[in-house]
Write a protein that holds these residues in place. Structure first.
Motif, PDB file in Angstrom:
ATOM      1  N   ALA A 186       0.829  -1.207   0.000  1.00 23.38           N
ATOM      2  CA  ALA A 186       0.000   0.000   0.000  1.00 23.38           C
ATOM      3  C   ALA A 186       0.860   1.253   0.000  1.00 23.38           C
ATOM      4  O   ALA A 186       0.565   2.224  -0.709  1.00 23.38           O
ATOM      5  CB  ALA A 186      -0.934  -0.008   1.202  1.00 23.38           C
ATOM      6  N   ALA A 187       1.920   1.264   0.810  1.00 22.66           N
ATOM      7  CA  ALA A 187       2.782   2.438   0.881  1.00 22.66           C
ATOM      8  C   ALA A 187       3.420   2.748  -0.463  1.00 22.66           C
ATOM      9  O   ALA A 187       3.615   3.907  -0.820  1.00 22.66           O
ATOM     10  CB  ALA A 187       3.862   2.212   1.938  1.00 22.66           C
ATOM     11  N   GLN A 188       3.731   1.693  -1.237  1.00 24.73           N
ATOM     12  CA  GLN A 188       4.395   1.887  -2.520  1.00 24.73           C
ATOM     13  C   GLN A 188       3.437   2.250  -3.657  1.00 24.73           C
ATOM     14  O   GLN A 188       3.800   3.026  -4.543  1.00 24.73           O
ATOM     15  CB  GLN A 188       5.148   0.616  -2.921  1.00 24.73           C
ATOM     16  N   ALA A 205      -3.317   4.870  15.025  1.00 23.75           N
ATOM     17  CA  ALA A 205      -1.971   4.296  15.054  1.00 23.75           C
ATOM     18  C   ALA A 205      -1.618   3.663  13.711  1.00 23.75           C
ATOM     19  O   ALA A 205      -0.486   3.796  13.224  1.00 23.75           O
ATOM     20  CB  ALA A 205      -1.876   3.276  16.179  1.00 23.75           C
ATOM     21  N   VAL A 206      -2.581   2.968  13.100  1.00 21.54           N
ATOM     22  CA  VAL A 206      -2.329   2.353  11.789  1.00 21.54           C
ATOM     23  C   VAL A 206      -2.098   3.428  10.736  1.00 21.54           C
ATOM     24  O   VAL A 206      -1.172   3.327   9.913  1.00 21.54           O
ATOM     25  CB  VAL A 206      -3.499   1.434  11.395  1.00 21.54           C
ATOM     26  N   LEU A 207      -2.921   4.460  10.732  1.00 19.65           N
ATOM     27  CA  LEU A 207      -2.766   5.529   9.747  1.00 19.65           C
ATOM     28  C   LEU A 207      -1.429   6.253   9.914  1.00 19.65           C
ATOM     29  O   LEU A 207      -0.772   6.589   8.922  1.00 19.65           O
ATOM     30  CB  LEU A 207      -3.924   6.513   9.835  1.00 19.65           C
ATOM     31  N   ASP A 208      -1.025   6.490  11.149  1.00 17.35           N
ATOM     32  CA  ASP A 208       0.274   7.128  11.381  1.00 17.35           C
ATOM     33  C   ASP A 208       1.398   6.263  10.810  1.00 17.35           C
ATOM     34  O   ASP A 208       2.337   6.769  10.184  1.00 17.35           O
ATOM     35  CB  ASP A 208       0.495   7.356  12.875  1.00 17.35           C
ATOM     36  N   ASP A 209       1.299   4.963  11.043  1.00 16.78           N
ATOM     37  CA  ASP A 209       2.303   4.045  10.500  1.00 16.78           C
ATOM     38  C   ASP A 209       2.303   4.069   8.978  1.00 16.78           C
ATOM     39  O   ASP A 209       3.371   4.112   8.344  1.00 16.78           O
ATOM     40  CB  ASP A 209       2.034   2.629  11.009  1.00 16.78           C
ATOM     41  N   MET A 210       1.121   4.057   8.374  1.00 15.39           N
ATOM     42  CA  MET A 210       1.037   4.045   6.914  1.00 15.39           C
ATOM     43  C   MET A 210       1.571   5.343   6.308  1.00 15.39           C
ATOM     44  O   MET A 210       2.238   5.322   5.266  1.00 15.39           O
ATOM     45  CB  MET A 210      -0.407   3.808   6.469  1.00 15.39           C
ATOM     46  N   ASN A 211       1.310   6.459   6.951  1.00  9.98           N
ATOM     47  CA  ASN A 211       1.833   7.725   6.439  1.00  9.98           C
ATOM     48  C   ASN A 211       3.355   7.749   6.484  1.00  9.98           C
ATOM     49  O   ASN A 211       4.011   8.243   5.557  1.00  9.98           O
ATOM     50  CB  ASN A 211       1.258   8.895   7.226  1.00  9.98           C
ATOM     51  N   ALA A 212       3.915   7.202   7.569  1.00 12.58           N
ATOM     52  CA  ALA A 212       5.374   7.142   7.683  1.00 12.58           C
ATOM     53  C   ALA A 212       5.963   6.221   6.628  1.00 12.58           C
ATOM     54  O   ALA A 212       7.000   6.532   6.020  1.00 12.58           O
ATOM     55  CB  ALA A 212       5.757   6.681   9.089  1.00 12.58           C
ATOM     56  N   GLY A 218       8.551   8.507  -0.782  1.00 15.10           N
ATOM     57  CA  GLY A 218       8.268   9.807  -1.378  1.00 15.10           C
ATOM     58  C   GLY A 218       6.825   9.968  -1.801  1.00 15.10           C
ATOM     59  O   GLY A 218       6.530  10.708  -2.739  1.00 15.10           O
ATOM     60  N   ARG A 219       5.896   9.312  -1.089  1.00 14.31           N
ATOM     61  CA  ARG A 219       4.499   9.307  -1.478  1.00 14.31           C
ATOM     62  C   ARG A 219       3.619   9.766  -0.318  1.00 14.31           C
ATOM     63  O   ARG A 219       4.048   9.787   0.840  1.00 14.31           O
ATOM     64  CB  ARG A 219       4.039   7.901  -1.915  1.00 14.31           C
ATOM     65  N   THR A 220       2.381  10.105  -0.621  1.00 19.56           N
ATOM     66  CA  THR A 220       1.360  10.340   0.385  1.00 19.56           C
ATOM     67  C   THR A 220       0.153   9.477   0.049  1.00 19.56           C
ATOM     68  O   THR A 220      -0.055   9.094  -1.104  1.00 19.56           O
ATOM     69  CB  THR A 220       0.928  11.817   0.433  1.00 19.56           C
ATOM     70  N   LEU A 221      -0.636   9.164   1.055  1.00 25.84           N
ATOM     71  CA  LEU A 221      -1.804   8.304   0.895  1.00 25.84           C
ATOM     72  C   LEU A 221      -3.064   9.024   1.347  1.00 25.84           C
ATOM     73  O   LEU A 221      -3.038   9.834   2.275  1.00 25.84           O
ATOM     74  CB  LEU A 221      -1.663   7.036   1.741  1.00 25.84           C
ATOM     75  N   LYS A 222      -4.187   8.682   0.708  1.00 27.20           N
ATOM     76  CA  LYS A 222      -5.499   8.917   1.278  1.00 27.20           C
ATOM     77  C   LYS A 222      -5.876   7.653   2.065  1.00 27.20           C
ATOM     78  O   LYS A 222      -5.312   6.574   1.841  1.00 27.20           O
ATOM     79  CB  LYS A 222      -6.530   9.183   0.187  1.00 27.20           C
TER      80      LYS A 222
END
Length: 356
Positions: A186-188, A205-212, A218-222
């Motif tokens: 997902a991060a990639q 906590a999951v969203l914070d981990d995924m954003n990191a 070099g990406r951002t997620l919705k």
């Protein structure tokens, strides 16, 4: 408090997942073109932004064929088509997706699912590696790029098909999973990271981990939240409606329903079981207005937001405040609950189709 508009989606029960009483087959609610069409049209009539078209095997009807059929009957709602990686060959998929997007005048989005195929046994790491390869290849083709790829699962030296999406770009990719491998995929490559129900604190906590994780690429997620809803004029009525859903379910039937899912042993499914175990033994609520009883007859998304319109709105806003940009909702029976949510809650939510 000012909040950014969120995407609010409904769910069309293409996989025989519609009930008046959980676990009790009702022929009129089983998946059919007519029944699932009516759910989708109800969602569009009520102003939902998107509708998830899930993927199954033994149960229900085919979602790609359904998407083609419903495309011309809808005009505004986005169609979120689920694809199981490995089920179809990527050059076939990309033509189907581009064709569907044309039929929908640009309203297609894609939800990738990483699961074993029927009869297949595949460890988590290679299965997610296959998913990542497929997502990268498909995005490149739909962005009009020539693909030269020599991977573990796919080998191509192939130009994109002549037909493209309306925009000439890839539709948005939705993807979920809690395992380390799933999070990394997902991060990639995901545009929208999807979660099944969890407490507000654990979701953050999951969203914070995924954003990191995404930032390391070099990406951002919705972020999207997949959950059931039970909304009534009063909290007492909502709780009564929730309890009624389970009133004819026995433990053996619930166990059998959960066991037949292809992802019955995944990390995400285990987390849904942990929520049920942590919930109050008396009423099944793991925190305020988050009811886990629905997971007694579901393998995956196993909790519901239950309450009166103010409570349901407040709970959704609590999830918005920790970082969710999209909600994929459902309820039983799906058309009925779609109308109720559309009447009581949706007009009070600032919502719109996601834009990245």
């Amino acid at each position: 408090m000012a909040r950014t508009p969120v995407e609010v989606s409904w769910f069309s029960a293409l996989c025989d997942d519609d009930y008046e009483f959980l676990g009790q087959i009702e022929p009129s609610l089983q998946s059919s073109w007519e029944h699932c069409r009516n759910i989708a049209l109800t969602a569009e009539k009520n102003g939902f932004d998107n509708i998830l078209l899930p993927s199954g095997y033994q149960l229900g009807i085919d979602n790609t064929a359904f998407a083609a059929g419903i495309a011309g009957l809808t005009s505004k709602i986005r169609l979120l088509l689920a694809i199981r990686v490995g089920e179809m060959w990527p050059p076939q998929i990309v033509r189907q997706l581009a064709t569907l997007d044309r039929m929908m005048n640009g309203r297609l989005a894609v939800n990738f699912i990483s699961s074993e195929m029927p009869g297949e046994t595949m460890a988590s790491a290679p299965r997610y590696a296959r998913t990542l390869e497929a997502m990268k290849i498909l995005r490149a083709w739909m962005n009009g790029q020539h693909v030269k790829h020599q991977g573990e699962f796919f080998q191509f030296d192939l130009a994109p098909p002549r037909i493209s999406t309306v925009s000439g770009q890839s539709p948005y990719f939705y993807f979920g999973g809690l395992s380390e491998e799933a999070r990394d995929v997902a991060a990639q490559e995901a545009d929208v990271y999807l979660m099944w129900p969890d407490t507000v604190a654990n979701s953050k906590a999951v969203l914070d981990d995924m954003n990191a994780r995404a930032a390391t690429y070099g990406r951002t997620l919705k972020h999207g939240f997949r959950v059931h809803v039970v909304v009534r004029e009063t909290e007492a009525e909502a709780r009564e409606a929730a309890n009624r859903l389970l009133s004819k379910l026995d433990a053996a039937t619930g166990d059998a329903i959960r066991a037949r899912s292809l992802d019955a042993t995944s990390v995400g499914v285990r987390r849904q079981a942990e929520l049920r175990e942590a919930a109050s033994a008396n009423d099944g609520y793991v925190e305020e207005n988050l009811w886990t009883g629905i997971g007694r007859a579901r393998s995956g998304c196993g909790a519901a937001i239950v309450g009166d319109p103010d409570q349901v709105l407040a709970k959704i806003n609590a999830y918005r405040d920790v970082g969710f940009d999209a909600f994929i909702l459902s309820g039983y029976p799906h058309a009925t609950e779609c109308d109720l949510f559309g009447r009581y809650v949706l007009p009070r939510l600032e919502h719109a189709q996601l834009k990245l």
